[in-house]
Design a protein around this motif. Sequence first.
Motif, mmCIF file in Angstrom:
data_model
loop_
_atom_site.group_PDB
_atom_site.id
_atom_site.type_symbol
_atom_site.label_atom_id
_atom_site.label_comp_id
_atom_site.label_asym_id
_atom_site.label_seq_id
_atom_site.Cartn_x
_atom_site.Cartn_y
_atom_site.Cartn_z
ATOM 1 N N VAL A 84 -3.691 -4.392 -2.465
ATOM 2 C CA VAL A 84 -2.394 -4.245 -3.126
ATOM 3 C C VAL A 84 -2.588 -3.885 -4.596
ATOM 4 C CG1 VAL A 84 -0.274 -5.461 -3.787
ATOM 5 C CG2 VAL A 84 -1.280 -5.823 -1.508
ATOM 6 N N ALA A 85 -1.817 -2.906 -5.065
ATOM 7 C CA ALA A 85 -1.962 -2.414 -6.439
ATOM 8 C C ALA A 85 -0.956 -3.026 -7.402
ATOM 9 C CB ALA A 85 -1.817 -0.892 -6.473
ATOM 10 N N THR A 86 0.210 -3.420 -6.903
ATOM 11 C CA THR A 86 1.277 -3.884 -7.785
ATOM 12 C C THR A 86 1.957 -5.118 -7.215
ATOM 13 O OG1 THR A 86 2.920 -2.459 -6.719
ATOM 14 C CG2 THR A 86 1.755 -1.554 -8.619
ATOM 15 N N HIS A 87 2.648 -5.825 -8.094
ATOM 16 C CA HIS A 87 3.416 -6.999 -7.688
ATOM 17 C C HIS A 87 4.620 -6.561 -6.861
ATOM 18 C CE1 HIS A 87 6.541 -10.109 -8.163
ATOM 19 N NE2 HIS A 87 5.544 -10.973 -8.286
ATOM 20 N N GLY A 88 4.944 -7.331 -5.822
ATOM 21 C CA GLY A 88 6.121 -7.006 -5.032
ATOM 22 C C GLY A 88 6.615 -8.206 -4.242
ATOM 23 N N ARG A 89 7.917 -8.329 -4.126
ATOM 24 C CA ARG A 89 8.537 -9.407 -3.349
ATOM 25 C C ARG A 89 9.666 -8.815 -2.512
ATOM 26 N NH1 ARG A 89 8.638 -15.001 -3.692
ATOM 27 N NH2 ARG A 89 10.483 -15.991 -2.812
ATOM 28 N N ARG A 90 9.705 -9.196 -1.245
ATOM 29 C CA ARG A 90 10.712 -8.673 -0.312
ATOM 30 C C ARG A 90 10.755 -7.142 -0.372
ATOM 31 N NH1 ARG A 90 14.414 -13.286 -2.299
ATOM 32 N NH2 ARG A 90 13.786 -15.003 -0.950
ATOM 33 N N VAL A 91 9.604 -6.560 -0.173
ATOM 34 C CA VAL A 91 9.451 -5.103 -0.306
ATOM 35 C C VAL A 91 9.979 -4.408 0.952
ATOM 36 C CG1 VAL A 91 7.814 -3.232 -0.684
ATOM 37 C CG2 VAL A 91 7.393 -5.481 -1.720
ATOM 38 N N PRO A 92 10.894 -3.460 0.847
ATOM 39 C CA PRO A 92 11.327 -2.692 2.018
ATOM 40 C C PRO A 92 10.167 -1.856 2.571
ATOM 41 C CG PRO A 92 12.864 -2.429 0.183
ATOM 42 C CD PRO A 92 11.640 -3.091 -0.367
ATOM 43 N N MET A 116 2.671 0.614 -2.696
ATOM 44 C CA MET A 116 2.007 -0.545 -3.296
ATOM 45 C C MET A 116 0.509 -0.583 -3.024
ATOM 46 S SD MET A 116 4.652 -3.701 -2.686
ATOM 47 C CE MET A 116 3.467 -4.817 -3.456
ATOM 48 N N ILE A 117 0.003 0.357 -2.221
ATOM 49 C CA ILE A 117 -1.391 0.305 -1.784
ATOM 50 C C ILE A 117 -2.300 1.039 -2.763
ATOM 51 C CG2 ILE A 117 -3.010 0.944 0.033
ATOM 52 C CD1 ILE A 117 -0.693 0.672 2.022
ATOM 53 N N LEU A 118 -3.292 0.321 -3.275
ATOM 54 C CA LEU A 118 -4.300 0.928 -4.145
ATOM 55 C C LEU A 118 -5.325 1.703 -3.324
ATOM 56 C CD1 LEU A 118 -5.671 1.210 -6.952
ATOM 57 C CD2 LEU A 118 -6.898 -0.920 -6.430
ATOM 58 N N GLY A 119 -5.760 1.130 -2.219
ATOM 59 C CA GLY A 119 -6.758 1.777 -1.380
ATOM 60 C C GLY A 119 -7.055 0.945 -0.145
ATOM 61 N N PHE A 120 -7.972 1.466 0.672
ATOM 62 C CA PHE A 120 -8.317 0.844 1.949
ATOM 63 C C PHE A 120 -9.812 0.567 2.015
ATOM 64 C CE2 PHE A 120 -4.618 3.542 2.642
ATOM 65 C CZ PHE A 120 -3.751 2.681 3.286
ATOM 66 N N THR A 121 -10.168 -0.447 2.759
ATOM 67 C CA THR A 121 -11.574 -0.760 2.983
ATOM 68 C C THR A 121 -11.730 -1.411 4.354
ATOM 69 O OG1 THR A 121 -13.542 -1.704 1.937
ATOM 70 C CG2 THR A 121 -11.551 -3.076 1.935
ATOM 71 N N ILE A 122 -12.972 -1.782 4.680
ATOM 72 C CA ILE A 122 -13.306 -2.352 5.987
ATOM 73 C C ILE A 122 -13.499 -3.852 5.850
ATOM 74 C CG2 ILE A 122 -14.923 -2.252 7.933
ATOM 75 C CD1 ILE A 122 -15.784 0.529 6.878
ATOM 76 N N VAL A 123 -13.101 -4.575 6.878
ATOM 77 C CA VAL A 123 -13.330 -6.024 6.937
ATOM 78 C C VAL A 123 -14.043 -6.362 8.239
ATOM 79 C CG1 VAL A 123 -12.256 -8.305 7.110
ATOM 80 C CG2 VAL A 123 -11.335 -6.610 5.518
ATOM 81 N N THR A 124 -15.107 -7.148 8.119
ATOM 82 C CA THR A 124 -15.721 -7.769 9.290
ATOM 83 C C THR A 124 -15.375 -9.249 9.239
ATOM 84 O OG1 THR A 124 -17.573 -6.216 9.295
ATOM 85 C CG2 THR A 124 -17.859 -8.265 10.525
ATOM 86 N N GLN A 125 -14.605 -9.684 10.213
ATOM 87 C CA GLN A 125 -14.228 -11.098 10.305
ATOM 88 C C GLN A 125 -15.218 -11.793 11.237
ATOM 89 O OE1 GLN A 125 -11.225 -12.575 8.905
ATOM 90 N NE2 GLN A 125 -12.224 -14.482 9.428
ATOM 91 N N VAL A 126 -15.971 -12.724 10.685
ATOM 92 C CA VAL A 126 -16.949 -13.467 11.479
ATOM 93 C C VAL A 126 -16.264 -14.708 12.039
ATOM 94 C CG1 VAL A 126 -19.205 -14.576 11.498
ATOM 95 C CG2 VAL A 126 -18.797 -12.598 10.027
ATOM 96 N N THR A 166 -8.900 5.780 -1.351
ATOM 97 C CA THR A 166 -7.505 5.872 -1.786
ATOM 98 C C THR A 166 -6.617 6.428 -0.673
ATOM 99 O OG1 THR A 166 -7.678 8.129 -2.651
ATOM 100 C CG2 THR A 166 -8.316 6.316 -4.130
ATOM 101 N N PRO A 167 -5.325 6.135 -0.721
ATOM 102 C CA PRO A 167 -4.404 6.721 0.262
ATOM 103 C C PRO A 167 -4.437 8.245 0.261
ATOM 104 C CG PRO A 167 -3.344 4.903 -0.893
ATOM 105 C CD PRO A 167 -4.647 5.158 -1.596
ATOM 106 N N GLU A 168 -4.615 8.841 -0.915
ATOM 107 C CA GLU A 168 -4.664 10.309 -0.998
ATOM 108 C C GLU A 168 -5.845 10.871 -0.214
ATOM 109 O OE1 GLU A 168 -2.220 8.610 -4.038
ATOM 110 O OE2 GLU A 168 -4.338 8.254 -3.605
ATOM 111 N N ILE A 204 -5.117 -8.799 -0.519
ATOM 112 C CA ILE A 204 -5.680 -8.048 0.602
ATOM 113 C C ILE A 204 -4.821 -8.277 1.834
ATOM 114 C CG2 ILE A 204 -7.700 -7.750 2.093
ATOM 115 C CD1 ILE A 204 -9.340 -8.957 -0.273
ATOM 116 N N VAL A 205 -4.367 -7.185 2.438
ATOM 117 C CA VAL A 205 -3.605 -7.257 3.678
ATOM 118 C C VAL A 205 -4.434 -6.570 4.758
ATOM 119 C CG1 VAL A 205 -1.485 -6.606 4.868
ATOM 120 C CG2 VAL A 205 -1.404 -7.253 2.444
ATOM 121 N N ALA A 206 -4.881 -7.351 5.729
ATOM 122 C CA ALA A 206 -5.772 -6.824 6.768
ATOM 123 C C ALA A 206 -5.046 -6.737 8.106
ATOM 124 C CB ALA A 206 -7.009 -7.703 6.895
#
Length: 202
Positions: free
Chosen positions: A43-51, A58-68, A95-97, A155-157
């Motif tokens: 997340v790049a910016t503050h947000g509450r109750r975002v449509p 609001m997304i700065l970029g994406f990455t990978i998560v390994t959940q152990v 980045t999203p772009e 982080i939103v996964a």
Amino acid sequence: MDDAETLPYHYGNPASIIGPSSIVPRPEFAIDLQFEPYLAAIVATHGRRVPVEYADDMILGFTIVTQVVARDLVRRSESARGFDFATVLGPVLTTPEDLDGNVVDEEFGRRYKLSVVARVNGVERRRADAQDLPITFAQAISLCSQGAPLVEGDIVALGPLASWTDDDAPLEPDDEVQIAVENLGALSTKVGDDAQLEEQTA
């Protein structure tokens, strides 16, 4: 958004996040250690109750998560996903772009077609695609922001992508897990033991 609102979600433990060069311990209490591939938006910016229609912005970029996952414990309690070794993040931020060419739908926010391959010790174990996730990142961000504000760096996964099955062998010390995602790189994670965790945190 109706379908997204019925999906379960949980807040993770920030202390569980480690980098791609760290060793993931196999705790003595975890008999059946397994992994799950996720994709994450930072997340790049503050947000509450975002449509939903504004959430992609609001997304700065994406990455990978390994959940152990201690699979034997998760069967009894979802809190077993929150141990302090459990979430590996990396290796880069895309980045999203950079993913404009992978967008396949925008009805409920951007949906990306990104192939995902999971390997253990170089042997392919699972294959999936991000376009098959049940909701988009925009829907997830909107949903999470209804109950509490999101702030910079959150982080939103989404996932798991091709979760483990009962036929998957447990991870053992010296095993190496690699999650490769189209245009996001490859995240490699080596399994160690409790003694190695104490060495890297000393």
